[in-house]
Enzyme design. Structure first.
Site, PDB file in Angstrom:
ATOM      1  N   LYS A 141      42.577  40.804  40.012  1.00 55.78           N
ATOM      2  CA  LYS A 141      43.440  41.053  41.176  1.00 55.78           C
ATOM      3  C   LYS A 141      44.110  42.407  41.074  1.00 55.78           C
ATOM      4  CE  LYS A 141      44.625  36.589  43.041  1.00 55.78           C
ATOM      5  NZ  LYS A 141      44.650  35.451  42.126  1.00 55.78           N
TER       6      LYS A 141
ATOM      7  N   GLU B 145      37.604  27.106  33.463  1.00 56.15           N
ATOM      8  CA  GLU B 145      38.980  27.104  32.911  1.00 56.15           C
ATOM      9  C   GLU B 145      39.886  26.129  33.656  1.00 56.15           C
ATOM     10  OE1 GLU B 145      42.017  29.814  34.013  1.00 56.15           O
ATOM     11  OE2 GLU B 145      40.634  31.179  35.018  1.00 56.15           O
TER      12      GLU B 145
HETATM   13  N1  PSU Z   1      44.051  35.872  37.667  1.00 55.63           N
HETATM   14  C1  PSU Z   1      43.805  35.175  38.796  1.00 55.63           C
HETATM   15  N2  PSU Z   1      43.945  33.823  38.786  1.00 55.63           N
HETATM   16  C2  PSU Z   1      44.329  33.150  37.656  1.00 55.63           C
HETATM   17  C3  PSU Z   1      44.576  33.897  36.459  1.00 55.63           C
HETATM   18  C4  PSU Z   1      44.426  35.257  36.508  1.00 55.63           C
HETATM   19  O1  PSU Z   1      43.463  35.766  39.809  1.00 55.63           O
HETATM   20  O2  PSU Z   1      44.458  31.908  37.685  1.00 55.63           O
HETATM   21  C5  PSU Z   1      44.955  33.171  35.201  1.00 55.63           C
HETATM   22  C6  PSU Z   1      43.736  33.026  34.285  1.00 55.63           C
HETATM   23  O3  PSU Z   1      43.797  31.775  33.619  1.00 55.63           O
HETATM   24  C7  PSU Z   1      43.935  34.150  33.292  1.00 55.63           C
HETATM   25  C8  PSU Z   1      45.437  34.161  33.161  1.00 55.63           C
HETATM   26  O4  PSU Z   1      43.288  33.934  32.058  1.00 55.63           O
HETATM   27  O5  PSU Z   1      45.919  33.938  34.478  1.00 55.63           O
HETATM   28  C9  PSU Z   1      45.972  35.466  32.601  1.00 55.63           C
HETATM   29  O6  PSU Z   1      47.313  35.321  32.281  1.00 55.63           O
HETATM   30  P1  PSU Z   1      48.029  36.431  31.355  1.00 55.63           P
HETATM   31  O7  PSU Z   1      48.091  37.664  32.185  1.00 55.63           O
HETATM   32  O8  PSU Z   1      49.393  35.876  31.054  1.00 55.63           O
HETATM   33  O9  PSU Z   1      47.177  36.573  30.131  1.00 55.63           O
END
Ligand code: PSU
Ligand code: MN
Length: 312
Positions: free
Chosen positions: A163, A25
């Site tokens: 996390k 990603e």
């Molecule tokens: N969790 C992490 N590092 C990240 C992300 C999540 O520890 O970089 C990023 C990933 O790209 C994940 C996104 O798909 O955040 C999720 O964002 P949201 O909660 O807005 O869907």
């Protein structure tokens, strides 16, 4: 082939020959780490995939088109421009694609990367952590689109769990409700990113890439669409103590609430604050766990190619 998708020639050649490919990603590049470590890490992750016998396909939106496989120059641009590159999840893709040829860039989340991987025919994807159900979601309704994507799109996501900024029990419950298998690689417990264990049980512990590939193969052969979470704990020597992380997470959550941070800004805000509050330690841990996930994903992709080549 999809008219809005560009597949890097090396990736296209590997897919045509039935050789292993691993999707990666780009939100982690533009939003997840500071420059220049983000670019260095993205290139090291690609190298780790190659060293373990697969071709890397870093995913992004470039020039208003979906990309599976980037040049090092494109990775450099995503990393240098950082937060100026819009975060692209499922709901954002149509806007970026409608802008067509031009500067339109997007850093794809887990959800959007899964979409592009599936379009390209890539079955295995490596990252750091997936999005999940946010704490307080019963009031905010904030559930990452990553979870709904895992429910519908047939790509395996190799990660270090999620996390602890998230509500991990509710995240597992959501995955269960939507029929997404959660595999612990060498562990019975769901890893919590910087920490090896969340204390929550995964659906099944598996100890080899071949065993993981057999589950993926069986799921998709049976017509059970949707993703799989393959969660590998961070190596013990790089893990951070959960008590220390909990204190930082509590502070970050409190600040987010005070500042009225909501919606798509929530995850980047919490990630950035937690990493500031832990100093450089969390960045070093993050880099190590992503590299380990890339190595495992390459081995799973190779094992899956071997199974897929067997006569039915
Ligand atoms: N969790 C992490 N590092 C990240 C992300 C999540 O520890 O970089 C990023 C990933 O790209 C994940 C996104 O798909 O955040 C999720 O964002 P949201 O909660 O807005 O869907
Ligand atoms: Mn969200």
């Amino acid at each position: 082939m999809n008219e809005l998708l560009d597949i890097h020639p090396e990736v296209a050649a590997a897919l045509a020959a039935g050789r292993p490919v691993v999707a990666l990603e780009s939100t982690i590049i533009s939003h997840g780490m500071p420059w220049p470590q983000n670019v260095e890490t993205a290139l090291r992750v690609e190298a780790a995939v190659r060293e373990h016998g697969a071709v890397p396909a870093t995913v992004a939106v470039m020039g208003g088109r979906l990309q599976a496989g980037l040049t090092p120059e494109a990775i450099e641009r995503l990393g240098r421009q950082g937060l100026a590159v819009p975060k692209a999840s499922r709901r954002d893709l149509p806007f970026l694609l409608a802008e067509g040829v031009g500067p339109a860039m997007g850093a794809t989340t887990v959800a959007a990367t899964m979409i592009v991987a599936a379009l390209a025919g890539i079955r295995v994807f490596a990252t750091g952590g997936i999005g999940g159900v946010h704490r307080g979601a019963e009031a905010s309704f904030d559930i990452s689109a990553d979870l709904q994507e895992l429910a519908r799109t047939s790509v395996a996501v190799v990660c270090a769990g999620a996390k602890a900024i998230l509500d991990l029990p509710l995240t597992l419950q959501y995955l269960e409700t939507h029929g997404v298998p959660v595999i612990g690689f060498g562990t019975d417990a769901l890893p919590a990113f910087y920490s090896r264990s969340s204390g929550l049980k995964v659906d099944r512990r598996l100890d080899t890439p071949e065993a993981v590939a057999r589950v993926l193969h069986a799921k998709w052969r049976a017509g059970l669409q949707g993703g799989v979470v393959v969660a590998q704990p961070i190596a013990a020597e790089h893990a951070l103590p959960p008590e220390r992380m909990d204190a930082c997470i509590q502070q970050a959550l409190q600040e987010a609430q005070q500042q009225g941070v909501a919606g798509a800004a929530t995850t980047p805000f919490l990630l950035a604050r937690v990493s500031e509050l832990t100093g450089g330690d969390s960045l070093a841990a993050n880099i190590e766990l992503v590299l380990a996930n890339a190595r495992l994903a390459a081995r799973v992709a190779a094992a899956l190619c071997t199974l897929s080549a067997l006569p039915r």
